[in-house]
Design a protein around this motif. Sequence first.
Motif, PDB file in Angstrom:
ATOM      1  N   VAL A   1      55.091 -32.592  77.648  1.00  0.00           N
ATOM      2  CA  VAL A   1      54.851 -34.028  77.799  1.00  0.00           C
ATOM      3  C   VAL A   1      56.147 -34.776  78.077  1.00  0.00           C
TER       4      VAL A   1
ATOM      5  N   GLN B   1      50.117 -36.530  83.609  1.00  0.00           N
ATOM      6  CA  GLN B   1      50.192 -36.660  82.154  1.00  0.00           C
ATOM      7  C   GLN B   1      51.144 -35.644  81.519  1.00  0.00           C
TER       8      GLN B   1
ATOM      9  N   ASP C   1      47.003 -33.618  85.437  1.00  0.00           N
ATOM     10  CA  ASP C   1      46.453 -34.979  85.278  1.00  0.00           C
ATOM     11  C   ASP C   1      45.606 -35.104  84.039  1.00  0.00           C
TER      12      ASP C   1
END
Length: 165
Positions: free
Chosen positions: A131, A81, A165
């Motif tokens: 991100v 992620q 994650d």
Amino acid sequence: MVQSWKSFAIGAIAMLVIIIVGYMLFAGTERRAVIPEKSVVDTEDFSNKVTITPLPSLRIVRGTEVPFEGKIELRQAIAGQAAQDIAIVNFQATGEHADKSVIAIVWENGEIEKVYPGTKNKKFSPERRAVKILVMGYSMHERPIFRDVSRKGTLTWEIHYEPVD
């Protein structure tokens, strides 16, 4: 003639016996020196004395002399992620006005941090999570009156990170 044949056979057999006995004596001492005698071995249990901590999964994103013309934006794939514990090992750009090339890191809170060419071994705070990581190249012949003209350039980068994650 029979007598000379018998003495030859006896001499050959005697010589063979001497060689075999000598080999057994000298080779046997070397083996005895190498093989330790049986001793009492301590059978202590070491399984609870050693703790093995696995290292975090390190990922590498890199490009070596990636050619482009004009402007380019290369989004880097991040495993999981987000990425944390980011380190920019190397970032180089060539071309006209290549100093306007950047690595843009978009953090979880929306903040964008830019890293410029010539950067080596830059580490970010380990708890910050990215991100998105973009490598943007710029190589243009800038003209004040007429339209800018694209020029050839190259990008080289290496980024290490730990996936989240």
